[in-house]
Write a protein that holds these residues in place. Structure first.
Motif, PDB file in Angstrom:
ATOM      1  N   MET A   1      -5.254   2.275 -22.886  1.00 56.08           N
ATOM      2  CA  MET A   1      -4.543   1.089 -22.432  1.00 56.08           C
ATOM      3  C   MET A   1      -4.208   1.188 -20.939  1.00 56.08           C
ATOM      4  O   MET A   1      -4.364   0.227 -20.217  1.00 56.08           O
ATOM      5  CB  MET A   1      -3.273   0.922 -23.283  1.00 56.08           C
ATOM      6  N   ILE A   2      -3.718   2.363 -20.507  1.00 54.94           N
ATOM      7  CA  ILE A   2      -3.355   2.545 -19.093  1.00 54.94           C
ATOM      8  C   ILE A   2      -4.602   2.468 -18.213  1.00 54.94           C
ATOM      9  O   ILE A   2      -4.551   1.926 -17.121  1.00 54.94           O
ATOM     10  CB  ILE A   2      -2.614   3.890 -18.917  1.00 54.94           C
ATOM     11  N   ALA A   3      -5.723   3.024 -18.716  1.00 54.49           N
ATOM     12  CA  ALA A   3      -6.972   2.983 -17.947  1.00 54.49           C
ATOM     13  C   ALA A   3      -7.408   1.536 -17.726  1.00 54.49           C
ATOM     14  O   ALA A   3      -7.923   1.193 -16.649  1.00 54.49           O
ATOM     15  CB  ALA A   3      -8.057   3.767 -18.659  1.00 54.49           C
ATOM     16  N   LEU A   4      -7.212   0.700 -18.706  1.00 54.26           N
ATOM     17  CA  LEU A   4      -7.572  -0.712 -18.585  1.00 54.26           C
ATOM     18  C   LEU A   4      -6.698  -1.406 -17.547  1.00 54.26           C
ATOM     19  O   LEU A   4      -7.193  -2.224 -16.749  1.00 54.26           O
ATOM     20  CB  LEU A   4      -7.444  -1.395 -19.945  1.00 54.26           C
ATOM     21  N   ILE A   5      -5.432  -1.100 -17.509  1.00 54.15           N
ATOM     22  CA  ILE A   5      -4.515  -1.689 -16.523  1.00 54.15           C
ATOM     23  C   ILE A   5      -4.895  -1.234 -15.119  1.00 54.15           C
ATOM     24  O   ILE A   5      -4.953  -2.042 -14.178  1.00 54.15           O
ATOM     25  CB  ILE A   5      -3.058  -1.322 -16.854  1.00 54.15           C
ATOM     26  N   ILE A   6      -5.185   0.055 -14.966  1.00 49.53           N
ATOM     27  CA  ILE A   6      -5.583   0.577 -13.660  1.00 49.53           C
ATOM     28  C   ILE A   6      -6.890  -0.061 -13.207  1.00 49.53           C
ATOM     29  O   ILE A   6      -7.037  -0.450 -12.045  1.00 49.53           O
ATOM     30  CB  ILE A   6      -5.688   2.114 -13.704  1.00 49.53           C
ATOM     31  N   ALA A   7      -7.855  -0.192 -14.112  1.00 47.69           N
ATOM     32  CA  ALA A   7      -9.129  -0.823 -13.787  1.00 47.69           C
ATOM     33  C   ALA A   7      -8.920  -2.285 -13.382  1.00 47.69           C
ATOM     34  O   ALA A   7      -9.556  -2.783 -12.445  1.00 47.69           O
ATOM     35  CB  ALA A   7     -10.082  -0.727 -14.969  1.00 47.69           C
ATOM     36  N   GLY A   8      -8.031  -2.982 -14.067  1.00 49.62           N
ATOM     37  CA  GLY A   8      -7.736  -4.380 -13.733  1.00 49.62           C
ATOM     38  C   GLY A   8      -7.093  -4.507 -12.367  1.00 49.62           C
ATOM     39  O   GLY A   8      -7.463  -5.378 -11.569  1.00 49.62           O
ATOM     40  N   LEU A   9      -6.144  -3.635 -12.072  1.00 49.18           N
ATOM     41  CA  LEU A   9      -5.495  -3.665 -10.755  1.00 49.18           C
ATOM     42  C   LEU A   9      -6.491  -3.338  -9.639  1.00 49.18           C
ATOM     43  O   LEU A   9      -6.474  -3.970  -8.577  1.00 49.18           O
ATOM     44  CB  LEU A   9      -4.320  -2.690 -10.717  1.00 49.18           C
ATOM     45  N   LEU A  10      -7.349  -2.364  -9.870  1.00 44.60           N
ATOM     46  CA  LEU A  10      -8.365  -2.015  -8.884  1.00 44.60           C
ATOM     47  C   LEU A  10      -9.329  -3.175  -8.669  1.00 44.60           C
ATOM     48  O   LEU A  10      -9.696  -3.492  -7.532  1.00 44.60           O
ATOM     49  CB  LEU A  10      -9.120  -0.771  -9.339  1.00 44.60           C
ATOM     50  N   GLY A  11      -9.717  -3.822  -9.740  1.00 40.87           N
ATOM     51  CA  GLY A  11     -10.604  -4.982  -9.640  1.00 40.87           C
ATOM     52  C   GLY A  11      -9.981  -6.119  -8.857  1.00 40.87           C
ATOM     53  O   GLY A  11     -10.628  -6.739  -8.004  1.00 40.87           O
ATOM     54  N   VAL A  12      -8.717  -6.400  -9.112  1.00 37.79           N
ATOM     55  CA  VAL A  12      -8.012  -7.470  -8.398  1.00 37.79           C
ATOM     56  C   VAL A  12      -7.876  -7.114  -6.918  1.00 37.79           C
ATOM     57  O   VAL A  12      -8.082  -7.959  -6.042  1.00 37.79           O
ATOM     58  CB  VAL A  12      -6.631  -7.747  -9.030  1.00 37.79           C
ATOM     59  N   THR A  13      -7.568  -5.848  -6.626  1.00 42.49           N
ATOM     60  CA  THR A  13      -7.438  -5.408  -5.236  1.00 42.49           C
ATOM     61  C   THR A  13      -8.758  -5.564  -4.492  1.00 42.49           C
ATOM     62  O   THR A  13      -8.786  -6.059  -3.357  1.00 42.49           O
ATOM     63  CB  THR A  13      -6.977  -3.935  -5.187  1.00 42.49           C
ATOM     64  N   LEU A  14      -9.850  -5.163  -5.110  1.00 44.94           N
ATOM     65  CA  LEU A  14     -11.165  -5.311  -4.474  1.00 44.94           C
ATOM     66  C   LEU A  14     -11.536  -6.777  -4.280  1.00 44.94           C
ATOM     67  O   LEU A  14     -12.108  -7.147  -3.249  1.00 44.94           O
ATOM     68  CB  LEU A  14     -12.230  -4.600  -5.306  1.00 44.94           C
ATOM     69  N   LEU A  15     -11.202  -7.604  -5.236  1.00 42.54           N
ATOM     70  CA  LEU A  15     -11.491  -9.037  -5.125  1.00 42.54           C
ATOM     71  C   LEU A  15     -10.705  -9.664  -3.978  1.00 42.54           C
ATOM     72  O   LEU A  15     -11.256 -10.445  -3.194  1.00 42.54           O
ATOM     73  CB  LEU A  15     -11.175  -9.748  -6.443  1.00 42.54           C
ATOM     74  N   VAL A  16      -9.438  -9.317  -3.863  1.00 39.44           N
ATOM     75  CA  VAL A  16      -8.612  -9.842  -2.767  1.00 39.44           C
ATOM     76  C   VAL A  16      -9.165  -9.376  -1.415  1.00 39.44           C
ATOM     77  O   VAL A  16      -9.263 -10.155  -0.471  1.00 39.44           O
ATOM     78  CB  VAL A  16      -7.137  -9.432  -2.942  1.00 39.44           C
ATOM     79  N   GLY A  17      -9.559  -8.113  -1.319  1.00 36.41           N
ATOM     80  CA  GLY A  17     -10.150  -7.603  -0.083  1.00 36.41           C
ATOM     81  C   GLY A  17     -11.441  -8.316   0.261  1.00 36.41           C
ATOM     82  O   GLY A  17     -11.684  -8.674   1.420  1.00 36.41           O
ATOM     83  N   TYR A  18     -12.278  -8.547  -0.726  1.00 36.10           N
ATOM     84  CA  TYR A  18     -13.545  -9.252  -0.524  1.00 36.10           C
ATOM     85  C   TYR A  18     -13.311 -10.681  -0.035  1.00 36.10           C
ATOM     86  O   TYR A  18     -13.945 -11.140   0.916  1.00 36.10           O
ATOM     87  CB  TYR A  18     -14.329  -9.255  -1.837  1.00 36.10           C
TER      88      TYR A  18
END
Length: 61
Positions: free
Chosen positions: A1-18
């Motif tokens: 569950m925590i890995a999924l949250i971390i992956a989601g946050l990383l994905g959102v961060t990369l999307l915002v940067g892009y």
């Protein structure tokens, strides 16, 4: 569950940067301002990501 949250946050961060880089590239292209210093955070980030910078009023890539 925590890995999924971390992956989601990383994905959102990369999307915002892009998206920020895309906005910066469009602003630079629209203003035709590659020979001057960047005028905002998005333009500055776009130049850092693409490797374009200004030295003594001359644009380098």
């Amino acid at each position: 569950m925590i890995a999924l949250i971390i992956a989601g946050l990383l994905g959102v961060t990369l999307l915002v940067g892009y998206i920020t880089v895309l906005i910066g590239i469009r602003r630079e292209d629209k203003a035709l301002s590659l020979r001057q210093r960047p005028d905002g955070v998005s333009a500055s980030l776009a130049r850092k990501v693409t490797g374009c910078y200004v030295r003594n009023g001359v644009s380098w890539t």
